[in-house]
Scaffold this motif. Structure first.
Motif, PDB file in Angstrom:
ATOM      1  N   ASN A  43       0.860  -1.182   0.000  1.00  0.00           N
ATOM      2  CA  ASN A  43       0.000   0.000   0.000  1.00  0.00           C
ATOM      3  C   ASN A  43       0.895   1.231   0.000  1.00  0.00           C
ATOM      4  N   TRP A  50      -5.375   7.245  15.158  1.00  0.00           N
ATOM      5  CA  TRP A  50      -5.414   6.727  13.791  1.00  0.00           C
ATOM      6  C   TRP A  50      -5.505   5.205  13.699  1.00  0.00           C
ATOM      7  N   GLN A  51      -5.475   4.511  14.820  1.00  0.00           N
ATOM      8  CA  GLN A  51      -5.641   3.060  14.816  1.00  0.00           C
ATOM      9  C   GLN A  51      -6.988   2.714  15.439  1.00  0.00           C
ATOM     10  N   ARG A  52      -7.965   2.535  14.572  1.00  0.00           N
ATOM     11  CA  ARG A  52      -9.327   2.224  15.024  1.00  0.00           C
ATOM     12  C   ARG A  52      -9.333   0.975  15.885  1.00  0.00           C
ATOM     13  N   LYS A  76      -7.425  -4.003   2.592  1.00  0.00           N
ATOM     14  CA  LYS A  76      -8.326  -2.875   2.863  1.00  0.00           C
ATOM     15  C   LYS A  76      -8.096  -2.316   4.270  1.00  0.00           C
ATOM     16  N   GLN A  77      -7.929  -3.205   5.266  1.00  0.00           N
ATOM     17  CA  GLN A  77      -7.693  -2.755   6.640  1.00  0.00           C
ATOM     18  C   GLN A  77      -6.368  -2.011   6.742  1.00  0.00           C
ATOM     19  N   LYS A  97      -6.754   1.379   5.315  1.00  0.00           N
ATOM     20  CA  LYS A  97      -7.565   2.230   6.196  1.00  0.00           C
ATOM     21  C   LYS A  97      -6.691   2.876   7.269  1.00  0.00           C
ATOM     22  N   TYR A  98      -5.718   2.117   7.818  1.00  0.00           N
ATOM     23  CA  TYR A  98      -4.811   2.701   8.804  1.00  0.00           C
ATOM     24  C   TYR A  98      -3.999   3.836   8.182  1.00  0.00           C
ATOM     25  N   GLU A 104      -4.866   5.722   5.607  1.00  0.00           N
ATOM     26  CA  GLU A 104      -5.791   6.848   5.370  1.00  0.00           C
ATOM     27  C   GLU A 104      -6.131   7.575   6.667  1.00  0.00           C
ATOM     28  N   ASP A 105      -6.335   6.811   7.734  1.00  0.00           N
ATOM     29  CA  ASP A 105      -6.652   7.436   9.026  1.00  0.00           C
ATOM     30  C   ASP A 105      -5.453   8.213   9.562  1.00  0.00           C
ATOM     31  N   VAL A 130      -9.814   9.267  14.850  1.00  0.00           N
ATOM     32  CA  VAL A 130     -10.829   8.235  14.715  1.00  0.00           C
ATOM     33  C   VAL A 130     -11.703   8.144  15.971  1.00  0.00           C
TER      34      VAL A 130
END
Length: 150
Positions: free
Chosen positions: A5, A29-31, A128-129, A132-133, A135-136, A147
């Motif tokens: 990524n 940023w880590q959901r 995807k996960q 997402k990290y 992007e966050d 987040v």
């Protein structure tokens, strides 16, 4: 399973690294991160380990993060070990026109039938996960968006 990524973050690399390397910022940023604890080594240095506790839906997950290589400002390699999964991350940081390009190479190794099956059937979910990290983190680094506010 391996994949890469990449994201460009509109902050200079030094600012990027200060935000990334600050454990207090992880919750922004880590959901799902509910707790972290340094368990060995000097925080931020090679060999250091940290326990990370996440709540994802109804599942609670504990991971052990190990810093494999820390060569700031250019790279950071880590591993994340949890029940049935080992994730090895090679992260590279390059500054271009005052922005930071973050390239993340991920490798997942699965043990146990259930995790191997999940990795085989759902490889897109892992990529995807991971994205997402990134992007966050971008939203946090550029705009201060957490987040925790969503």
């Amino acid at each position: 399973m391996k994949y890469t990524n990449q994201i460009t973050i509109d902050v200079p690399r030094q600012e990027f690294l200060e935000k990334l390397n600050n454990s207090e910022n992880m919750k922004h940023w880590q959901r799902g991160l509910v707790n972290y604890e340094h368990i060995s080594g000097k925080p931020g240095e090679e060999g250091a380990q940290m326990r990370l506790d996440y709540k994802m839906g109804k599942r609670e997950i504990t991971m052990i993060e190990t810093i494999l290589k820390q060569n700031f400002p250019d790279e950071l390699h880590t591993s994340y070990d949890t029940n049935g999964v080992l994730n090895i991350q090679h992260n590279y940081f390059e500054e271009t026109d005052g922005k930071t390009v973050w390239k993340s190479d991920s490798e997942f190794k699965f043990s146990g039938f259930g995790m191997k099956l999940m990795g085989f059937l759902m490889p897109g979910a892992f990529k995807k996960q991971s994205m997402k990290y990134l992007e966050d983190f971008k939203a946090f680094a550029e705009n201060g968006t957490s987040v925790l506010d969503s």
